[in-house]
Design a protein around this motif. Structure first.
Motif, PDB file in Angstrom:
ATOM      1  N   LYS A  23       0.653  -1.282   0.135  1.00 28.71           N
ATOM      2  CA  LYS A  23      -0.618   0.104   0.193  1.00 28.71           C
ATOM      3  C   LYS A  23       1.376   1.052  -0.435  1.00 28.71           C
ATOM      4  N   SER A  24       1.998   1.439   0.366  1.00 33.56           N
ATOM      5  CA  SER A  24       2.578   2.736   0.978  1.00 33.56           C
ATOM      6  C   SER A  24       3.211   2.264  -0.683  1.00 33.56           C
ATOM      7  N   ASN A  25       3.689   1.269  -1.539  1.00 31.08           N
ATOM      8  CA  ASN A  25       4.118   1.478  -2.775  1.00 31.08           C
ATOM      9  C   ASN A  25       3.719   2.405  -3.265  1.00 31.08           C
ATOM     10  N   VAL A  26       1.813   1.897  -3.280  1.00 36.40           N
ATOM     11  CA  VAL A  26       0.897   2.707  -4.781  1.00 36.40           C
ATOM     12  C   VAL A  26       1.094   3.666  -4.011  1.00 36.40           C
ATOM     13  N   ASN A  27       1.324   3.761  -3.070  1.00 35.61           N
ATOM     14  CA  ASN A  27       0.833   5.557  -2.103  1.00 35.61           C
ATOM     15  C   ASN A  27       1.673   7.048  -3.211  1.00 35.61           C
ATOM     16  N   GLN A  28       2.799   6.198  -2.907  1.00 34.30           N
ATOM     17  CA  GLN A  28       4.186   6.883  -3.146  1.00 34.30           C
ATOM     18  C   GLN A  28       4.255   6.825  -5.174  1.00 34.30           C
ATOM     19  N   ARG A  29       4.100   5.895  -5.768  1.00 34.11           N
ATOM     20  CA  ARG A  29       3.684   6.262  -6.541  1.00 34.11           C
ATOM     21  C   ARG A  29       2.993   6.982  -6.973  1.00 34.11           C
ATOM     22  N   VAL A  30       1.721   6.459  -6.598  1.00 37.61           N
ATOM     23  CA  VAL A  30       0.328   8.028  -6.771  1.00 37.61           C
ATOM     24  C   VAL A  30       1.016   9.885  -6.464  1.00 37.61           C
ATOM     25  N   MET A  31       1.528   9.592  -6.047  1.00 31.92           N
ATOM     26  CA  MET A  31       2.096  11.049  -5.444  1.00 31.92           C
ATOM     27  C   MET A  31       2.592  11.219  -6.119  1.00 31.92           C
ATOM     28  N   LEU A  32       3.333  10.785  -6.779  1.00 31.70           N
ATOM     29  CA  LEU A  32       5.069  11.035  -7.527  1.00 31.70           C
ATOM     30  C   LEU A  32       4.444  10.849  -9.206  1.00 31.70           C
ATOM     31  N   THR A  33       3.452  10.481  -9.220  1.00 34.18           N
ATOM     32  CA  THR A  33       2.295  10.596 -11.050  1.00 34.18           C
ATOM     33  C   THR A  33       1.444  11.827 -10.849  1.00 34.18           C
ATOM     34  N   LYS A  34       1.754  12.455  -9.559  1.00 35.83           N
ATOM     35  CA  LYS A  34       0.092  13.529  -9.168  1.00 35.83           C
ATOM     36  C   LYS A  34       1.191  14.843  -9.345  1.00 35.83           C
ATOM     37  N   ARG A  35       2.864  14.822  -8.996  1.00 40.79           N
ATOM     38  CA  ARG A  35       3.553  15.725  -8.651  1.00 40.79           C
ATOM     39  C   ARG A  35       4.326  15.814 -10.241  1.00 40.79           C
ATOM     40  N   LEU A  36       4.371  14.656 -10.971  1.00 42.98           N
ATOM     41  CA  LEU A  36       4.661  14.894 -12.319  1.00 42.98           C
ATOM     42  C   LEU A  36       3.762  16.120 -13.297  1.00 42.98           C
ATOM     43  N   ILE A  37       2.944  15.244 -12.962  1.00 47.40           N
ATOM     44  CA  ILE A  37       1.203  16.079 -13.602  1.00 47.40           C
ATOM     45  C   ILE A  37       0.646  17.651 -13.209  1.00 47.40           C
ATOM     46  N   ARG A  38       1.515  17.935 -11.997  1.00 47.26           N
ATOM     47  CA  ARG A  38       1.366  19.384 -11.413  1.00 47.26           C
ATOM     48  C   ARG A  38       1.990  20.233 -12.523  1.00 47.26           C
ATOM     49  N   GLU A  39       3.857  19.511 -11.637  1.00 48.56           N
ATOM     50  CA  GLU A  39       4.721  19.785 -12.109  1.00 48.56           C
ATOM     51  C   GLU A  39       4.545  20.474 -14.010  1.00 48.56           C
ATOM     52  N   ALA A  40       3.959  19.581 -14.366  1.00 49.35           N
ATOM     53  CA  ALA A  40       3.818  19.887 -16.125  1.00 49.35           C
ATOM     54  C   ALA A  40       2.949  20.766 -16.218  1.00 49.35           C
ATOM     55  N   LEU A  41       2.253  20.577 -15.931  1.00 48.58           N
ATOM     56  CA  LEU A  41       1.160  21.468 -15.881  1.00 48.58           C
ATOM     57  C   LEU A  41       1.814  23.294 -15.526  1.00 48.58           C
ATOM     58  N   LEU A  42       2.207  23.280 -14.715  1.00 48.27           N
ATOM     59  CA  LEU A  42       3.312  24.762 -14.106  1.00 48.27           C
ATOM     60  C   LEU A  42       3.533  25.213 -15.220  1.00 48.27           C
ATOM     61  N   LYS A  43       4.686  24.584 -15.594  1.00 48.04           N
ATOM     62  CA  LYS A  43       5.310  24.827 -17.024  1.00 48.04           C
ATOM     63  C   LYS A  43       4.965  25.284 -17.562  1.00 48.04           C
ATOM     64  N   MET A  44       3.608  24.287 -17.993  1.00 44.53           N
ATOM     65  CA  MET A  44       3.031  24.617 -19.593  1.00 44.53           C
ATOM     66  C   MET A  44       2.330  26.109 -19.302  1.00 44.53           C
ATOM     67  N   LEU A  45       1.385  26.628 -17.931  1.00 46.62           N
ATOM     68  CA  LEU A  45       0.811  27.145 -17.823  1.00 46.62           C
ATOM     69  C   LEU A  45       1.520  28.743 -18.376  1.00 46.62           C
ATOM     70  N   LYS A  46       3.029  29.070 -17.940  1.00 46.56           N
ATOM     71  CA  LYS A  46       3.685  29.861 -18.256  1.00 46.56           C
ATOM     72  C   LYS A  46       4.009  30.616 -19.787  1.00 46.56           C
ATOM     73  N   THR A  47       3.508  29.412 -20.528  1.00 47.85           N
ATOM     74  CA  THR A  47       4.091  29.804 -22.234  1.00 47.85           C
ATOM     75  C   THR A  47       1.892  30.138 -22.271  1.00 47.85           C
ATOM     76  N   THR A  48       1.256  29.442 -22.769  1.00 45.78           N
ATOM     77  CA  THR A  48       0.008  28.994 -22.955  1.00 45.78           C
ATOM     78  C   THR A  48      -0.805  28.975 -21.309  1.00 45.78           C
ATOM     79  N   LYS A  49      -2.284  29.642 -21.964  1.00 41.50           N
ATOM     80  CA  LYS A  49      -3.238  29.873 -21.390  1.00 41.50           C
ATOM     81  C   LYS A  49      -4.338  28.100 -21.751  1.00 41.50           C
ATOM     82  N   ILE A  50      -4.347  28.241 -20.182  1.00 39.90           N
ATOM     83  CA  ILE A  50      -4.534  26.642 -19.532  1.00 39.90           C
ATOM     84  C   ILE A  50      -5.912  25.679 -20.744  1.00 39.90           C
TER      85      ILE A  50
END
Length: 206
Positions: A23-50
């Protein structure tokens, strides 16, 4: 009182759908995936409207597939809302919790404003987005705000009057914060905190 032994805990965790380690491994994978998505969106929002960002492009930047994305979010707006709500809670709840612990409101508010200033780029990004209603999200994330204001109002006012004043103070505070952020925090956090408290104090009769 019986004490749960490690072997019993292991058996219970297996029975409930997997070992604690799994369960801990699953939670860590979920957290990592969501972090990658959030960071990607913030990066894109610097140059592109949502509204111009597609899920396909977002997934490419995040390095994931669309199925994985939809396991966690329904749209790019859901990602933004999660980021912003986390940001708001990191700031607003600090004031409430610190005040409940007996800290001075001037100090609490100054610390929050310093946090906003340290994360100015994201704060301005959120304010620039037409789809994001900062005031509404603060109201949702901080229901204690109205209660805190109402508690300091004169007892001779009825509840509806108190609620109206609390909403007015909340809206005015958010408005002042918006102007401060968009001015690149021209005033220091200490100065802005004093201005907000001065205006709020006059409104509630402090």
């Amino acid at each position: 009182m019986s004490i749960l032994q490690p072997t019993d805990a292991f058996k219970m965790s297996k029975y409930n759908g997997g070992t604690m380690s799994e369960k801990s491994n699953v939670n860590q994978r979920v957290m990592l995936t969501k972090r990658l998505i959030r960071e990607a969106l913030l990066k894109m929002l610097k140059t592109t409207k949502i509204n111009k960002i597609s899920i396909r492009e977002l997934c490419q930047v995040a390095g994931i597939n669309r199925t994985t994305f939809y396991n966690h979010y329904g749209s790019q707006y859901d990602v933004l809302n999660e980021i912003a709500d986390t940001y708001i809670q990191s700031t607003s709840f600090t004031v409430i919790n610190d005040m409940a612990a007996g800290k001075n409101i001037d100090e609490c508010l100054t610390q929050v404003l310093q946090y906003i200033k340290d994360n100015l780029e994201f704060a301005k990004l959120v304010l620039d987005l037409d789809n994001y209603d900062l005031l509404s999200h603060i109201k949702i994330s901080l229901p204690q705000f109205d209660h805190m204001v109402i508690k300091h109002l004169p007892e001779n006012l009825d509840l509806e009057e108190k609620k109206a004043i609390a909403s007015y103070v909340q809206y005015g505070t958010v408005r002042l914060l918006k102007e401060w952020i968009l001015s690149d925090c021209l005033k220091s956090p200490e100065e802005e905190a004093q201005l907000i408290l001065k205006i709020a104090g006059r409104t509630i009769g402090g």
